[in-house]
Design a protein around this motif. Sequence first.
Motif, PDB file in Angstrom:
ATOM      1  N   THR A  75       0.749   4.056  -3.077  1.00  0.00           N
ATOM      2  CA  THR A  75       0.340   5.481  -2.810  1.00  0.00           C
ATOM      3  C   THR A  75       1.500   6.456  -3.005  1.00  0.00           C
ATOM      4  O   THR A  75       1.227   7.438  -3.435  1.00  0.00           O
ATOM      5  N   LYS A  76       2.760   6.117  -2.283  1.00  0.00           N
ATOM      6  CA  LYS A  76       3.705   6.808  -2.402  1.00  0.00           C
ATOM      7  C   LYS A  76       4.803   6.419  -2.618  1.00  0.00           C
ATOM      8  O   LYS A  76       5.833   6.174  -2.001  1.00  0.00           O
TER       9      LYS A  76
ATOM     10  N   ASN B  96       0.834  10.367   3.244  1.00  0.00           N
ATOM     11  CA  ASN B  96      -0.199  10.697   2.440  1.00  0.00           C
ATOM     12  C   ASN B  96      -0.941  11.794   3.138  1.00  0.00           C
ATOM     13  O   ASN B  96      -2.151  12.212   2.731  1.00  0.00           O
TER      14      ASN B  96
ATOM     15  N   ILE C  61       0.863  -1.306  -0.043  1.00  0.00           N
ATOM     16  CA  ILE C  61       0.002   0.046   0.002  1.00  0.00           C
ATOM     17  C   ILE C  61       0.737   1.225   0.084  1.00  0.00           C
ATOM     18  O   ILE C  61       0.680   2.030  -0.831  1.00  0.00           O
TER      19      ILE C  61
END
Length: 339
Positions: A52-53, A310, A48
Amino acid sequence: MTQPVSPPRGGTGQASPVSELPAWRSLAARADVRTLSLLGVLAALVVIGGITKPDEFLDTRNLQLVLTQASVIGVVTVGMTFVITSGGIDLSVGAIVALASVWATTVATQEYGFAGILFTAMIVGVGCGLVNGLLIAYGGLVPFIATLAMLASARGLALQITDGRTQIVTVDTVLKLGERDSYLLGIPPLVLVFAVVTVIGWLILNRTTFGRRTVAVGGNAEAARLAGIDVRRQRLYLYLLSGLCCGIAAFLLIILSGSGQNTNGNLYELDAIAAAIIGGTLLSGGRGTITGSVLGVLIFTTITDIFALNNLQSDVQQIAKGAIIVAAVLVQRRTASTT
C-alpha cells in the motif's frame, strides 16, 4: 521397559501426534504454533504495508519509528504479562506512566539531571505498584477494583501536578537519547532498552523459581499455597514488577516526547492487555509468554503505522484491534476446551 500407551476408551484408536507427547512437550508444541502464527500475521502486515505504501512504510526511518513506538508500550506489556499470568489484572498502567512522567519532569526534579529524572520515574512506578500490591495481596481487594482506583487517583494526581500544562524537558543528556546521533548501529536507544527488558523478562518467567511460582499462582492459587508458596507475597512482587516496568516506560516516553504530560499513557492498559492476550497469555492465568506478548505489541504497532500512512480513520483502526482481541480470546477458549 516402557509399556505401550493404549488408546483412550471410546476413541478411534488413533491419537494425534501432540497428544502422544509428554505434557511439557505438548505445551511447547502449541507455543511454537502460536509463535509461528503470530510471526505469520506480522509478516502479512509487513507485506500489506509494503504494497500500500512501499516508499513510506519500508523506509528505514519509518521502521525505526515503529520499533521506537513499540518500545514504550512493549515495556509495559512485559510487566502486564507477569500480572495476567498470575491470574491478576492491572488497569492502572497507563495512569502510572502518566504520573511517573510528569513527576519526573517537574522543575525541581530536572535540577538533578539525567539521574534525577530516571530515578524519579522508576520510584514513582514502583511506589504505585506497591500500593496496588498491598491492596490486592494483603488488603483483599479484587485486582480490577484496586487498579481501577489507582487509575483514577494517578490520573488525578498527574493533572494536579501539571495543572493541565505540558512540562518541557531541558536536560540535554535526556533529550540527546532521542536524536539520531545516539543510535547504535542504526538502532534507537529505546529499542535497545526494550530488548533488554524483554530478555530479562523472558529469563525470569521461564528460567527462574519466581517465574514458576507466578505460573503456579495463576493456575491454582490454593494449590500453590498448599505447596508452600507465599501467594500474597508473590502477588505483591508481581505488582511491584509491573510498576517498575511502568516507570521505565515513562522514562522512555520522556525521551521520545521531550516532555511530561498528564495525558501520557492514555489507553496503555488496553493495548498492553490486548497484546498479551493475542500473544498467548491466558487471561484466566496459569500461562504466559513474553515472546508472544512482544509479537502482539509489534502487530498492534504495525497496524497503527499502516493506518496512519494510508490516512485511514482511527475509529476503523480501533474496530480492527477489537476484532483481533475477540478472535484471540475465542481461540484461547477453544484451545482450553480441547486440553
